[in-house]
Design a protein around this motif. Sequence first.
Motif, PDB file in Angstrom:
ATOM      1  N   ILE A 104       0.857  -1.186   0.000  1.00 22.48           N
ATOM      2  CA  ILE A 104       0.000   0.000   0.000  1.00 22.48           C
ATOM      3  C   ILE A 104       0.895   1.240   0.000  1.00 22.48           C
ATOM      4  N   PRO A 105       0.753   2.129  -0.996  1.00 21.34           N
ATOM      5  CA  PRO A 105       1.588   3.343  -1.013  1.00 21.34           C
ATOM      6  C   PRO A 105       1.454   4.128   0.295  1.00 21.34           C
ATOM      7  N   GLY A 106       2.591   4.526   0.869  1.00 23.93           N
ATOM      8  CA  GLY A 106       2.586   5.279   2.111  1.00 23.93           C
ATOM      9  C   GLY A 106       2.329   4.448   3.347  1.00 23.93           C
ATOM     10  N   GLU A 107       2.284   3.113   3.199  1.00 25.01           N
ATOM     11  CA  GLU A 107       1.995   2.249   4.343  1.00 25.01           C
ATOM     12  C   GLU A 107       3.074   2.375   5.407  1.00 25.01           C
ATOM     13  N   ASN A 108       2.657   2.390   6.658  1.00 31.41           N
ATOM     14  CA  ASN A 108       3.596   2.412   7.769  1.00 31.41           C
ATOM     15  C   ASN A 108       4.399   1.102   7.757  1.00 31.41           C
ATOM     16  N   PRO A 109       5.729   1.172   7.630  1.00 29.13           N
ATOM     17  CA  PRO A 109       6.522  -0.063   7.510  1.00 29.13           C
ATOM     18  C   PRO A 109       6.448  -0.948   8.752  1.00 29.13           C
ATOM     19  N   LEU A 110       6.287  -0.365   9.935  1.00 28.88           N
ATOM     20  CA  LEU A 110       6.150  -1.187  11.136  1.00 28.88           C
ATOM     21  C   LEU A 110       4.883  -2.031  11.059  1.00 28.88           C
ATOM     22  N   HIS A 111       3.789  -1.433  10.636  1.00 29.10           N
ATOM     23  CA  HIS A 111       2.545  -2.187  10.504  1.00 29.10           C
ATOM     24  C   HIS A 111       2.698  -3.305   9.473  1.00 29.10           C
ATOM     25  N   ALA A 112       3.385  -3.006   8.379  1.00 26.19           N
ATOM     26  CA  ALA A 112       3.617  -4.020   7.361  1.00 26.19           C
ATOM     27  C   ALA A 112       4.468  -5.168   7.911  1.00 26.19           C
ATOM     28  N   ALA A 113       5.484  -4.832   8.697  1.00 27.79           N
ATOM     29  CA  ALA A 113       6.351  -5.856   9.277  1.00 27.79           C
ATOM     30  C   ALA A 113       5.588  -6.728  10.264  1.00 27.79           C
ATOM     31  N   GLN A 114       4.754  -6.122  11.070  1.00 26.96           N
ATOM     32  CA  GLN A 114       3.949  -6.893  12.016  1.00 26.96           C
ATOM     33  C   GLN A 114       3.016  -7.851  11.276  1.00 26.96           C
ATOM     34  N   ARG A 115       2.451  -7.367  10.165  1.00 25.30           N
ATOM     35  CA  ARG A 115       1.588  -8.221   9.351  1.00 25.30           C
ATOM     36  C   ARG A 115       2.363  -9.390   8.760  1.00 25.30           C
ATOM     37  N   GLU A 116       3.548  -9.117   8.209  1.00 26.96           N
ATOM     38  CA  GLU A 116       4.334 -10.176   7.579  1.00 26.96           C
ATOM     39  C   GLU A 116       4.787 -11.224   8.593  1.00 26.96           C
ATOM     40  N   LEU A 117       5.152 -10.790   9.799  1.00 32.59           N
ATOM     41  CA  LEU A 117       5.578 -11.745  10.825  1.00 32.59           C
ATOM     42  C   LEU A 117       4.420 -12.678  11.191  1.00 32.59           C
ATOM     43  N   TYR A 118       3.224 -12.116  11.270  1.00 33.79           N
ATOM     44  CA  TYR A 118       2.049 -12.937  11.542  1.00 33.79           C
ATOM     45  C   TYR A 118       1.759 -13.892  10.385  1.00 33.79           C
ATOM     46  N   GLU A 119       1.775 -13.371   9.154  1.00 34.02           N
ATOM     47  CA  GLU A 119       1.382 -14.192   8.015  1.00 34.02           C
ATOM     48  C   GLU A 119       2.376 -15.317   7.744  1.00 34.02           C
ATOM     49  N   GLU A 120       3.678 -15.031   7.853  1.00 30.86           N
ATOM     50  CA  GLU A 120       4.673 -16.034   7.492  1.00 30.86           C
ATOM     51  C   GLU A 120       5.042 -16.957   8.641  1.00 30.86           C
ATOM     52  N   ALA A 121       4.930 -16.481   9.882  1.00 27.93           N
ATOM     53  CA  ALA A 121       5.409 -17.285  11.015  1.00 27.93           C
ATOM     54  C   ALA A 121       4.365 -17.501  12.102  1.00 27.93           C
ATOM     55  N   HIS A 122       3.203 -16.840  11.991  1.00 33.02           N
ATOM     56  CA  HIS A 122       2.148 -16.940  13.010  1.00 33.02           C
ATOM     57  C   HIS A 122       2.691 -16.530  14.376  1.00 33.02           C
ATOM     58  N   VAL A 123       3.452 -15.440  14.377  1.00 28.60           N
ATOM     59  CA  VAL A 123       4.130 -14.955  15.577  1.00 28.60           C
ATOM     60  C   VAL A 123       3.901 -13.448  15.697  1.00 28.60           C
ATOM     61  N   LYS A 124       3.878 -12.949  16.928  1.00 25.86           N
ATOM     62  CA  LYS A 124       3.860 -11.516  17.178  1.00 25.86           C
ATOM     63  C   LYS A 124       5.021 -11.170  18.091  1.00 25.86           C
ATOM     64  N   ALA A 125       5.370  -9.884  18.155  1.00 26.50           N
ATOM     65  CA  ALA A 125       6.510  -9.445  18.961  1.00 26.50           C
ATOM     66  C   ALA A 125       6.116  -8.223  19.778  1.00 26.50           C
ATOM     67  N   GLU A 126       6.665  -8.136  20.972  1.00 21.22           N
ATOM     68  CA  GLU A 126       6.359  -7.018  21.864  1.00 21.22           C
ATOM     69  C   GLU A 126       7.310  -5.840  21.662  1.00 21.22           C
ATOM     70  N   GLU A 127       8.548  -6.108  21.263  1.00 20.47           N
ATOM     71  CA  GLU A 127       9.560  -5.058  21.147  1.00 20.47           C
ATOM     72  C   GLU A 127      10.039  -4.954  19.702  1.00 20.47           C
ATOM     73  N   TRP A 128      10.017  -3.731  19.169  1.00 21.01           N
ATOM     74  CA  TRP A 128      10.432  -3.502  17.783  1.00 21.01           C
ATOM     75  C   TRP A 128      11.436  -2.355  17.735  1.00 21.01           C
ATOM     76  N   ARG A 129      12.468  -2.536  16.925  1.00 22.46           N
ATOM     77  CA  ARG A 129      13.451  -1.486  16.638  1.00 22.46           C
ATOM     78  C   ARG A 129      13.811  -1.556  15.155  1.00 22.46           C
ATOM     79  N   VAL A 130      14.276  -0.448  14.609  1.00 23.39           N
ATOM     80  CA  VAL A 130      14.847  -0.479  13.261  1.00 23.39           C
ATOM     81  C   VAL A 130      16.271  -0.986  13.372  1.00 23.39           C
ATOM     82  N   LEU A 131      16.568  -2.083  12.690  1.00 25.30           N
ATOM     83  CA  LEU A 131      17.927  -2.622  12.695  1.00 25.30           C
ATOM     84  C   LEU A 131      18.784  -1.900  11.664  1.00 25.30           C
ATOM     85  N   THR A 132      18.300  -1.831  10.428  1.00 30.96           N
ATOM     86  CA  THR A 132      19.030  -1.104   9.383  1.00 30.96           C
ATOM     87  C   THR A 132      18.128  -0.904   8.174  1.00 30.96           C
ATOM     88  N   ASP A 133      18.491   0.029   7.315  1.00 29.79           N
ATOM     89  CA  ASP A 133      17.807   0.280   6.044  1.00 29.79           C
ATOM     90  C   ASP A 133      18.804   0.054   4.918  1.00 29.79           C
TER      91      ASP A 133
END
Length: 208
Positions: free
Chosen positions: A85-114
């Motif tokens: 989705i254009p302009g999508e918040n990348p954190l929200h996208a990452a949380q979605r992908e972690l759920y979809e691919e691994a059926h997992v959620k995480a409590e702590e998030w940081r940017v590791l690198t770009d």
Amino acid sequence: MGIQDTPEEWQVTATVTPFTGNKTSVRTDQVVMPDGSVHGRDYQVHPGSVAILAVDEDDQVLVVRQYRHPVRQRLWEIPAGLLDIPGENPLHAAQRELYEEAHVKAEEWRVLTDVYTTPGGCDEAVRIFLARGLSDVEGERFAVSEEEADMEQARIPLPELVRSVLAGDLHNNCLVVGALALTAVLAGDGVDSLRPAEAPWPARPFEA
């Protein structure tokens, strides 16, 4: 002061898009060089991606194994996905992908690198997150299809991943960059020195 990449845009005299696919396209720009000559530059136009280096309470990294047709290999990777989705918040996208691919959620998030994956031929930008405090998602798993239908999952100690990367046994760029980056962080200023999960990302601006 450290070194830093800087924005710059050379003059483009003409642009054509000879191919448009489902998610990406190919563009040809006629670019004016410093000596005044004009040359064509072909590159893939990409929406951008997110990837997640998810580490559990035993300091193991969650990895998935998937067939990648362009390289004719089944690769071990970290969970990742497109910014659909254009302009999508990348954190929200990452949380979605972690759920979809691994059926997992995480409590702590940081940017590791770009990173730019292949800046000589593609404008894909990837934000790699560090996710900790993992737990299984309740309820049914996300329905998968195509290459993801037989995706495998494992949890591997970070030092073992790094050894395999340096031995030439693992090749996925997000896994390689993520594993080496976290190793450097742990040997240096620590996880608390990383940027917050919603840090600005000039390569792919987003709504908070």
